[in-house]
Design a protein around this motif. Structure first.
Motif, PDB file in Angstrom:
ATOM      1  N   ASP A 251       5.100   2.697   5.696  1.00 23.21           N
ATOM      2  CA  ASP A 251       5.939   1.894   6.578  1.00 23.21           C
ATOM      3  C   ASP A 251       5.324   1.744   7.965  1.00 23.21           C
ATOM      4  O   ASP A 251       5.416   0.676   8.599  1.00 23.21           O
ATOM      5  CB  ASP A 251       7.334   2.519   6.700  1.00 23.21           C
ATOM      6  N   VAL A 252       4.704   2.805   8.466  1.00 26.09           N
ATOM      7  CA  VAL A 252       4.045   2.715   9.772  1.00 26.09           C
ATOM      8  C   VAL A 252       2.869   1.741   9.702  1.00 26.09           C
ATOM      9  O   VAL A 252       2.684   0.889  10.577  1.00 26.09           O
ATOM     10  CB  VAL A 252       3.578   4.108  10.248  1.00 26.09           C
ATOM     11  N   ARG A 253       2.077   1.857   8.664  1.00 27.98           N
ATOM     12  CA  ARG A 253       0.877   1.032   8.546  1.00 27.98           C
ATOM     13  C   ARG A 253       1.199  -0.455   8.394  1.00 27.98           C
ATOM     14  O   ARG A 253       0.466  -1.310   8.905  1.00 27.98           O
ATOM     15  CB  ARG A 253       0.039   1.511   7.355  1.00 27.98           C
ATOM     16  N   ASN A 254       2.298  -0.755   7.668  1.00 26.85           N
ATOM     17  CA  ASN A 254       2.606  -2.184   7.470  1.00 26.85           C
ATOM     18  C   ASN A 254       3.629  -2.724   8.470  1.00 26.85           C
ATOM     19  O   ASN A 254       4.068  -3.863   8.366  1.00 26.85           O
ATOM     20  CB  ASN A 254       3.061  -2.438   6.019  1.00 26.85           C
ATOM     21  N   GLY A 255       4.018  -1.899   9.434  1.00 31.36           N
ATOM     22  CA  GLY A 255       4.905  -2.362  10.496  1.00 31.36           C
ATOM     23  C   GLY A 255       6.380  -2.350  10.153  1.00 31.36           C
ATOM     24  O   GLY A 255       7.211  -2.847  10.929  1.00 31.36           O
TER      25      GLY A 255
END
Length: 279
Positions: A251-255
């Motif tokens: 979730d962090v990596r894909n925003g």
């Protein structure tokens, strides 16, 4: 109602089984206490499952005081038992008493636990006479793993069984209020439980003990390196936690995290004014 050693004696007398678990911090203690667990043990097993050692031998008094304090703050009803670590009570009774005092005064322990039987009976008596309640621990004693030649079941021969029984009787005579039987054959544990007037708490000692103790990390699937034969997993939280971390990282990596719901707002007019001042 807070659990006392008198209540434990009543539970044995009434045939009420006694569940006991280890906990090593505030959060774990709150969870165990909320579940109605009557005894929480701050075991020196924290050396392996929390501190990453390969045995309990390197655990210090400062470690036990620190973790005892955490657990005592998280528990309101359970009896908090804290282990005296390796070489904190073997030298002499006076040193043992001083260290037990630290666990109670600084670490919040209600009682302490010591490994050994006949050999430490005099020290147990000294401590009980001074007002320190003592839980004994016999059979497989992890602090003596180097002398025992590894983690092995104790009491399988006639002579070895006699030693375990003698240790149990010596602890009772010295004033211990309970005794842990670790990795003792179930038939021998049954005999000891019937012979003693104080409660027995088993770990790898069969179903006839007055109570059972399990390590928090073993029963919740949090320590995959080694699962003892006597442990039963009641959850697989380790794998659940790994999946949760993987999901979070994705979730962090894909925003996708944080979203608007996890963010804070402000009066944007004030921000416009602030930026205008800078120009």
């Amino acid at each position: 109602m807070a659990i006392t050693i008198r209540k434990l004696a009543e539970m044995k007398r009434d045939g009420e089984k006694i569940p006991m678990v280890t906990a090593y911090d505030y959060t774990a203690a709150r969870i165990a206490d909320a579940a109605g667990i009557p005894i929480i043990l701050v075991g020196d097993s924290l050396g392996m499952v929390v501190l990453g050692y390969d045995s309990t031998v390197p655990v210090t008094m400062d470690d036990m005081v620190r973790h005892g304090r955490m657990v005592s703050r998280g528990s309101s009803e359970a009896l908090v038992v804290v282990d005296l670590p390796f070489m904190s009570y073997q030298v002499d009774a006076a040193e043992a008493l001083r260290n037990a005092g630290r666990l109670m005064q600084e670490g919040g322990a209600h009682t302490v636990k010591m490994e050994g039987g006949v050999s430490i009976a005099g020290t147990v008596r000294r401590m009980v006479d001074a007002g320190v309640p003592v839980m004994g621990h016999i059979g497989l004693t992890p602090q003596s793993v180097n002398a025992l030649g590894g983690y092995r079941v104790q009491g399988r021969t006639k002579a070895a069984a006699r030693r375990v029984l003698d240790d149990a009787l010596a602890l009772q005579e010295a004033g211990a209020y309970s005794v842990v039987l670790e990795c003792v054959p179930a038939p021998l544990a049954k005999v000891i439980t019937e012979r003693l007037t104080i409660p027995t708490i088993g770990i790898g000692a069969g179903p006839d003990c007055d109570g059972q103790v399990q390590v928090f990390h073993d029963m919740l699937g949090l320590f995959p390196d080694f699962v003892p034969k006597h442990a039963r997993k009641y959850a697989e939280l380790g794998s659940d936690m790994t999946r949760a971390f993987e999901w979070y990282a994705e979730d962090v990596r894909n925003g996708a995290f944080p979203s608007e719901a996890e963010s804070f707002t402000m009066n944007e007019r004030l921000l416009v004014e602030l930026l205008g001042e800078e120009s």
